[in-house]
Scaffold this active site. Sequence first.
Site, mmCIF file in Angstrom:
data_model
loop_
_atom_site.group_PDB
_atom_site.id
_atom_site.type_symbol
_atom_site.label_atom_id
_atom_site.label_comp_id
_atom_site.label_asym_id
_atom_site.label_seq_id
_atom_site.Cartn_x
_atom_site.Cartn_y
_atom_site.Cartn_z
ATOM 1 N N GLY A 36 6.759 2.002 3.351
ATOM 2 C CA GLY A 36 6.049 1.533 4.534
ATOM 3 C C GLY A 36 4.567 1.492 4.166
ATOM 4 C CB ALA A 37 2.080 -1.241 4.317
ATOM 5 C CG ASP B 276 4.699 -4.510 3.318
ATOM 6 O OD1 ASP B 276 5.520 -4.928 4.162
ATOM 7 O OD2 ASP B 276 4.720 -3.362 2.838
ATOM 8 C CG ASN C 157 6.930 -7.121 7.400
ATOM 9 O OD1 ASN C 157 6.495 -6.036 7.042
ATOM 10 N ND2 ASN C 157 7.866 -7.232 8.329
ATOM 11 C CE LYS C 158 11.445 -4.296 2.994
ATOM 12 N NZ LYS C 158 11.411 -4.189 1.502
HETATM 13 O O1 MRU Z 1 9.987 -1.852 1.133
HETATM 14 P P1 MRU Z 1 9.429 -1.108 2.303
HETATM 15 O O2 MRU Z 1 10.429 -0.304 3.037
HETATM 16 O O3 MRU Z 1 8.189 -0.302 1.923
HETATM 17 O O4 MRU Z 1 8.919 -2.264 3.282
HETATM 18 C C1 MRU Z 1 8.274 -1.893 4.463
HETATM 19 C C2 MRU Z 1 7.923 -3.032 5.329
HETATM 20 O O5 MRU Z 1 8.085 -4.174 4.980
HETATM 21 C C3 MRU Z 1 7.272 -2.703 6.638
HETATM 22 O O6 MRU Z 1 7.610 -3.638 7.600
HETATM 23 C C4 MRU Z 1 5.767 -2.729 6.440
HETATM 24 O O7 MRU Z 1 5.380 -1.937 5.368
HETATM 25 C C5 MRU Z 1 5.049 -2.293 7.648
HETATM 26 S S1 MRU Z 1 5.100 -0.540 7.861
HETATM 27 C C6 MRU Z 1 4.207 -0.135 9.230
#
Ligand code: MRU
Length: 351
Positions: free
Chosen positions: A49-50, A238, A248-249
């Site tokens: 999570g970023a 992200d 984003n994801k």
């Molecule tokens: O691969 P991850 O689990 O780190 O991906 C996380 C995401 O894509 C979240 O949506 C993003 O980091 C926002 S967290 C507030």
Amino acid sequence: MKETLRSLCWEGDALRIIDQTKLPEALSYRRCRTSREVADAIRMLAVRGAPAIGVAAAYACVLAFREAAAGTWEETAARFHALCRELEEARPTAVNLSWGVAQMERTFESASPENAETMLLARAKAIEAEDVDTCRRIGANGAALFAGRKGLRILTHCNTGALATAGIGTAFGVLATLASRGQIECVYADETRPLLQGARLTATELVADEIPCCLIADTMAAAVMRGKKIDAVIVGADRIAANGDTANKIGTYGLAVLAAYHHIPFYIAAPFSTFDFSIRSGKEIVIEERNADEVRRFGGIYTAPKTVPVYNPAFDVTPAALIRGIITERGVLVPPYAESIAQYERSLSHE
Ligand code: MRU
């Protein structure tokens, strides 16, 4: 936010993180005593999570300094910066990681051999506290978009809550704030293949916070938008480029396209540390590609031939044109993003 789901905690000689790869089966912890252990935890998504990655990186820099401190100040500095580079390379897409490391390197540059450790630790703690406050503000600003409305049905993707930040979360912070005001009828959470951050993490947070919710497979989003009268899609980010394009994801871009077709507003919620003002568009965002077995397997079991070729980008980029607003700690940015983001950047630099 349930204290049990606090993503990370500084313990004086180590950074304790929840091992998110084990959730929801087990709530177990990893104690990272070196910066490389934190980098490994980031790489394997034990902490992810970023914003949480940014805070973890800041504490990792304190550990890096302790490992580096020996010999002359120049030797200490060279080792410290080398460990910082290793940390920064753990994952490429979330800009919060390099942002966190850059903050700590700046603090190091203004420190002396006598006060460096104290200053670095104080800065890491400030970054964590700042994230807590930022999440709270994002929650309030996002909730204001829905003032006076009840019975909201909101769809979200991946995990953006306490596990992904140091506070109540970004997109999840908006959902939690709305839920605390009795405005939520249902949060639809995508399971988020291939690593199931939605099912394993967001569903855990929704249940822990007693927010009315429903878990869906990613493939169901279109049918849910058509059949369940979704009021908004709110997701995290992200990396956000200067023109509003947002990484984003993986799966987020598809949701944005579906939302446009169904005339559903699509919002991004993110803090200042997720903006990359140095890049003009999403084309410049490096997308992390992860291990093929994440796609070939499900729950640790192969559900595809072990040798089948796989494409596994961890993120995608949603074009700014599909984003109704970007919810930040300073308000909701709206198109044209080149202007609103530039103004937002100026407001940050005038602090
Ligand atoms: O691969 P991850 O689990 O780190 O991906 C996380 C995401 O894509 C979240 O949506 C993003 O980091 C926002 S967290 C507030």
